[in-house]
Design a protein around this motif. Structure first.
Motif, PDB file in Angstrom:
ATOM      1  N   CYS A  23      -2.396  10.748  -0.136  1.00 29.01           N
ATOM      2  CA  CYS A  23      -1.501  11.795   0.442  1.00 29.01           C
ATOM      3  C   CYS A  23      -2.558  13.230   0.669  1.00 29.01           C
ATOM      4  O   CYS A  23      -3.152  13.547  -0.381  1.00 29.01           O
ATOM      5  CB  CYS A  23      -0.351  12.150  -0.619  1.00 29.01           C
ATOM      6  N   ASN A  24      -2.486  13.500   1.783  1.00 28.36           N
ATOM      7  CA  ASN A  24      -3.126  15.006   1.995  1.00 28.36           C
ATOM      8  C   ASN A  24      -2.131  16.016   2.456  1.00 28.36           C
ATOM      9  O   ASN A  24      -1.126  15.876   2.962  1.00 28.36           O
ATOM     10  CB  ASN A  24      -4.061  14.647   3.230  1.00 28.36           C
ATOM     11  N   THR A  48       6.097  10.406 -10.735  1.00 26.09           N
ATOM     12  CA  THR A  48       5.394  11.245 -11.454  1.00 26.09           C
ATOM     13  C   THR A  48       5.577  12.899 -10.756  1.00 26.09           C
ATOM     14  O   THR A  48       5.834  12.857  -9.540  1.00 26.09           O
ATOM     15  CB  THR A  48       3.895  11.085 -11.339  1.00 26.09           C
ATOM     16  N   ILE A  49       5.427  13.597 -11.560  1.00 23.41           N
ATOM     17  CA  ILE A  49       5.243  15.177 -11.161  1.00 23.41           C
ATOM     18  C   ILE A  49       4.274  15.713 -11.606  1.00 23.41           C
ATOM     19  O   ILE A  49       3.763  15.348 -13.074  1.00 23.41           O
ATOM     20  CB  ILE A  49       6.500  15.860 -11.627  1.00 23.41           C
ATOM     21  N   TYR A  62       1.804   2.489 -12.429  1.00 29.65           N
ATOM     22  CA  TYR A  62       1.316   3.621 -11.582  1.00 29.65           C
ATOM     23  C   TYR A  62       0.531   4.904 -12.342  1.00 29.65           C
ATOM     24  O   TYR A  62       0.909   5.370 -12.987  1.00 29.65           O
ATOM     25  CB  TYR A  62       2.577   4.228 -10.913  1.00 29.65           C
ATOM     26  N   THR A  63      -0.661   5.144 -11.449  1.00 27.79           N
ATOM     27  CA  THR A  63      -1.267   6.196 -11.855  1.00 27.79           C
ATOM     28  C   THR A  63      -1.608   7.220 -10.576  1.00 27.79           C
ATOM     29  O   THR A  63      -1.925   6.877  -9.701  1.00 27.79           O
ATOM     30  CB  THR A  63      -2.915   5.813 -12.385  1.00 27.79           C
ATOM     31  N   LEU A  75      -1.917   7.535  -5.096  1.00 31.59           N
ATOM     32  CA  LEU A  75      -1.077   6.628  -6.213  1.00 31.59           C
ATOM     33  C   LEU A  75      -1.744   5.480  -6.261  1.00 31.59           C
ATOM     34  O   LEU A  75      -1.938   4.830  -5.301  1.00 31.59           O
ATOM     35  CB  LEU A  75       0.221   6.805  -5.683  1.00 31.59           C
ATOM     36  N   HIS A  76      -2.156   5.032  -7.350  1.00 28.01           N
ATOM     37  CA  HIS A  76      -2.768   3.727  -7.733  1.00 28.01           C
ATOM     38  C   HIS A  76      -1.628   3.026  -8.366  1.00 28.01           C
ATOM     39  O   HIS A  76      -1.171   3.303  -9.405  1.00 28.01           O
ATOM     40  CB  HIS A  76      -4.129   3.901  -8.575  1.00 28.01           C
ATOM     41  N   ILE A  77      -1.566   1.656  -7.884  1.00 27.32           N
ATOM     42  CA  ILE A  77      -0.493   0.619  -8.306  1.00 27.32           C
ATOM     43  C   ILE A  77      -1.538  -0.338  -8.665  1.00 27.32           C
ATOM     44  O   ILE A  77      -2.389  -1.081  -8.183  1.00 27.32           O
ATOM     45  CB  ILE A  77       0.331   0.199  -7.301  1.00 27.32           C
TER      46      ILE A  77
END
Lengths: 116, 114
Positions: A23-24, A48-49, A62-63, A75-77
């Motif tokens: 995401c950019n 996440t926020i 999810y990280t 976002l890494h799954i």
């Protein structure tokens, strides 16, 4: 102009594999960044926020990471499951004025398909 | 289950008609948001209410209007419907008026205009 761009547009992976979504954003002034998961035909669910000072935040497998300098998030799954098949949407909150009002700028999402 | 309810789940109508979509926020939430999601498009923010008052306006057409009632449920009215209004309409709620608060989304109403 405030914009949120996500890549890739779509992604297919095998069950058990890891993946990273990008995401950019060109949003200013920045307030926070959120990742949502949206199953087909259902409402988005927050994953996440992250605020300006947070670099990493995890929610189970999810990280999310945030680099406020380069205005990029990922976002890494990990160890994907069939139930991870969904659209993942990046949303950036922008401060509207000197007060507490905010405006959410929604990305178009990355469509993830996890195949057995 | 987010605790936000929307009715009806599906709605099929003809061009030129008027429909009303209903949303009940989570218990304790005072703020309600309406979004439109057309096919393969991102969510478009339409309007926000907080405790009965309009709080913020997004890309809402003049043919569309909304209100929030004293019991905090909200209705989105769509009139003079056009084919392009076919979309998923989501309602979300949050505790406080600031859009920085986490929003909880309902299951949506799928509107089909024929």
């Amino acid at each position: 102009k405030n914009q949120v761009e996500q890549s890739p547009q779509s992604l297919i992976i095998l069950e058990g594999k890891n993946c990273t979504l990008q995401c950019n954003y060109t949003v200013s002034p920045f307030s926070n960044l959120r990742w949502y998961k949206q199953d087909t035909g259902r409402g988005p669910v927050s994953l996440t926020i992250m605020t300006f000072s947070e670099n990493t935040k995890s929610n189970g497998r999810y990280t999310a990471t945030l680099d406020a300098d380069t205005k990029q998030s990922s976002l890494h799954i990990t160890a994907s499951q069939l139930s991870d098949s969904a659209s993942y949407i990046c949303v950036v909150s922008a401060k509207v004025n000197a007060g507490n009002n905010r405006k959410l700028i929604w990305g178009l999402g990355t469509s993830l398909a996890v195949n057995p | 289950d987010s605790g936000v309810t929307q009715t009806p789940k599906h709605l099929i109508t003809a061009t030129g008609q008027r429909v009303t979509l209903r949303c009940s926020p989570r218990s304790g939430d005072l703020s309600v948001y309406w979004y439109q999601q057309s096919l393969d498009q991102g969510l478009q923010f339409l309007i926000q209410y907080y405790n009965g008052e309009e709080r913020a306006k997004g890309n809402i057409l003049e043919r569309f209007s909304a209100q929030q009632f004293p019991d905090l449920h909200s209705e989105l009215n769509l009139s003079s419907l056009e084919l392009g209004d076919s979309a998923l309409y989501f309602c979300a709620s949050s505790v406080a008026p600031l859009t920085d608060n986490e929003q909880f989304f309902g299951p949506g109403t799928r509107l089909t205009v024929l």
